[in-house]
Design an enzyme around this catalytic site. Structure first.
Site, PDB file in Angstrom:
ATOM      1  N   HIS A 178       0.838  -1.206   0.000  1.00 13.03           N
ATOM      2  CA  HIS A 178       0.000   0.000   0.000  1.00 13.03           C
ATOM      3  C   HIS A 178       0.872   1.255   0.000  1.00 13.03           C
ATOM      4  O   HIS A 178       1.551   1.541   0.972  1.00 13.03           O
ATOM      5  CB  HIS A 178      -0.874  -0.061   1.257  1.00 13.03           C
ATOM      6  CG  HIS A 178      -1.812   1.082   1.439  1.00 13.03           C
ATOM      7  ND1 HIS A 178      -1.668   1.994   2.457  1.00 13.03           N
ATOM      8  CD2 HIS A 178      -2.916   1.443   0.746  1.00 13.03           C
ATOM      9  CE1 HIS A 178      -2.659   2.871   2.387  1.00 13.03           C
ATOM     10  NE2 HIS A 178      -3.420   2.562   1.363  1.00 13.03           N
ATOM     11  N   GLU A 221       1.223  -0.797  -5.128  1.00 16.84           N
ATOM     12  CA  GLU A 221       0.092   0.084  -5.416  1.00 16.84           C
ATOM     13  C   GLU A 221       0.541   1.464  -5.900  1.00 16.84           C
ATOM     14  O   GLU A 221       1.513   2.016  -5.388  1.00 16.84           O
ATOM     15  CB  GLU A 221      -0.756   0.277  -4.154  1.00 16.84           C
ATOM     16  CG  GLU A 221      -2.053   0.987  -4.460  1.00 16.84           C
ATOM     17  CD  GLU A 221      -2.613   1.822  -3.332  1.00 16.84           C
ATOM     18  OE1 GLU A 221      -1.876   2.222  -2.411  1.00 16.84           O
ATOM     19  OE2 GLU A 221      -3.825   2.110  -3.389  1.00 16.84           O
ATOM     20  N   ASP A 270      -1.340   5.291  -6.572  1.00 14.18           N
ATOM     21  CA  ASP A 270      -2.488   6.188  -6.665  1.00 14.18           C
ATOM     22  C   ASP A 270      -2.167   7.163  -7.787  1.00 14.18           C
ATOM     23  O   ASP A 270      -1.050   7.673  -7.867  1.00 14.18           O
ATOM     24  CB  ASP A 270      -2.690   6.939  -5.343  1.00 14.18           C
ATOM     25  CG  ASP A 270      -3.145   6.011  -4.227  1.00 14.18           C
ATOM     26  OD1 ASP A 270      -4.124   5.283  -4.431  1.00 14.18           O
ATOM     27  OD2 ASP A 270      -2.515   6.026  -3.150  1.00 14.18           O
ATOM     28  N   HIS A 284      -1.082   9.958  -3.462  1.00 15.84           N
ATOM     29  CA  HIS A 284      -2.337   9.543  -2.839  1.00 15.84           C
ATOM     30  C   HIS A 284      -3.393  10.632  -2.909  1.00 15.84           C
ATOM     31  O   HIS A 284      -4.574  10.361  -3.073  1.00 15.84           O
ATOM     32  CB  HIS A 284      -2.127   9.148  -1.379  1.00 15.84           C
ATOM     33  CG  HIS A 284      -3.405   8.773  -0.710  1.00 15.84           C
ATOM     34  ND1 HIS A 284      -4.158   9.660   0.028  1.00 15.84           N
ATOM     35  CD2 HIS A 284      -4.105   7.610  -0.718  1.00 15.84           C
ATOM     36  CE1 HIS A 284      -5.254   9.057   0.452  1.00 15.84           C
ATOM     37  NE2 HIS A 284      -5.250   7.815   0.023  1.00 15.84           N
ATOM     38  N   GLU A 306      -4.704   2.971  -8.704  1.00 15.02           N
ATOM     39  CA  GLU A 306      -6.013   3.489  -8.307  1.00 15.02           C
ATOM     40  C   GLU A 306      -6.260   4.823  -8.996  1.00 15.02           C
ATOM     41  O   GLU A 306      -5.432   5.725  -8.923  1.00 15.02           O
ATOM     42  CB  GLU A 306      -6.089   3.703  -6.786  1.00 15.02           C
ATOM     43  CG  GLU A 306      -7.433   4.319  -6.385  1.00 15.02           C
ATOM     44  CD  GLU A 306      -7.562   4.685  -4.907  1.00 15.02           C
ATOM     45  OE1 GLU A 306      -6.726   4.241  -4.094  1.00 15.02           O
ATOM     46  OE2 GLU A 306      -8.506   5.428  -4.584  1.00 15.02           O
TER      47      GLU A 306
HETATM   48 CA    CA Z   1      -4.991   3.834  -2.805  1.00 13.42          CA
END
Ligand code: CA
Length: 321
Positions: free
Chosen positions: A10, A37, A39, A52, A143
């Site tokens: 994350h 991950e 963002d 993020h 994301e």
């Molecule tokens: Ca995220």
């Protein structure tokens, strides 16, 4: 242990280094994470940036470097800066919501070291390069942040993301990639309008977070999950939605959401497992991870601590591929 769930780093190894920096990603890779991950937000010149927040002020020195470039709300937006400007910022450990102190005081010290913002292309090239050098096949897990807000700002982040993923060879459900988003209308749009063939994950928040116009209470119902299953291959719920603590002994009890979702064919990848924020009801971080894997049988875990998660799963770093 049952079939191993995937370990998703994350924001990288964000328990140890400032989130979303190249350093945090390289460390998570070395720890043995299965997926890293990203963002994804857009700069003024429509470059995809790994961040993020749509804001810069909680993770960078933007306020001292460009003091006049905030909006009326006092915040500094990635969207208001050219990539070249963003690349001059110093990135630091995340501040809390009001900006007064570190969000996680025990982590990497504030304002130490020298870290840079990373583009999505840079990060994909680093991961693919390390995959080539190591023979591993670590995946990406982008994301799409605030897609409706970005479109109102004149940029379609989803379309840019899919084009870039295609350029880098992520084209089918067999490729090591998941695409995640909180906005349910956007997840449907990815599939139905943008013809996305990649596995989609519907993130599930709480309505009180005001993350998007999505009704998360409905999404957690059977009807809502059925609707998700028409487009996505899985859900990314908040861990607090998956259990309650029993009145009698304070032990965790399943809410049934994981089982219901899995019965409808959905994978479940909850967030966020943090060794420095173990919730009440669990004796240790290892106990937390093991309960989710052995009792709830989740299919993946978003974690700031890939190393401790793999350790709890009794897997040695780099032993997986
Ligand atoms: Ca995220």
């Amino acid at each position: 242990m049952p079939a191993s769930p995937i370990v998703i780093a994350h924001r990288g190894a964000s328990g140890y280094l400032p989130e979303h920096t190249q350093e945090a990603k390289a460390l998570a890779y070395a720890m043995g994470a299965d997926f890293l991950e990203q963002d994804v937000v857009a700069s003024r010149d429509d470059q995809l940036i790994v961040s993020h927040d749509i804001h810069l002020d909680r993770v960078s020195d933007v306020a001292s470097r460009f003091p006049d470039r905030h909006r009326d709300d006092g915040r500094f937006y990635v969207r208001d800066f050219e990539l070249q400007e963003l690349q001059t910022l110093n990135i630091h450990e995340r501040l809390n919501d009001d900006g007064s102190a570190a969000a996680f005081p025990g982590r990497f010290p504030l304002h130490k070291g020298r870290f840079r913002i990373v583009t999505l292309a840079q990060e994909i090239e680093m991961i693919q390069g390390m995959n080539r050098a190591t023979g591993r096949n670590v995946g990406i897990y982008p994301e799409i942040k605030a897609p409706a807000w970005h479109r109102a700002e004149g940029v379609d982040v989803s379309a840019l993301l899919l084009a870039m993923l295609d350029d880098y060879g992520y084209r089918s459900a067999a490729d090591p990639v998941f695409v995640q988003c909180f906005d349910a209308a956007e997840v449907r749009r990815l599939k139905n309008e943008l013809d996305c063939q990649l596995p989609l994950i519907q993130l599930i928040g709480e309505n009180s977070w005001a993350e998007s116009d999505t009704d998360y209470d409905y999404l957690r119902s059977e009807a809502g999950l059925r609707e998700i299953a028409a487009t996505a291959i899985g859900i990314g719920p908040w861990i607090g939605q998956l259990y309650t603590l029993a009145n009698i002994d304070g032990q965790p009890v399943s809410t049934g959401l994981v089982k219901l979702a899995q019965q409808l064919g959905l994978a479940v990848h909850p967030y966020t497992f943090r060794a420095d924020a173990v919730p009440p009801g669990f004796a240790s971080y290892a106990a937390l991870v093991q309960w989710f894997v052995l009792e709830l049988k989740v299919d993946g875990l978003f974690t700031d601590f890939a190393d401790k998660t793999l350790e709890a799963l009794q897997l040695r770093p780099l032993a997986r591929s």
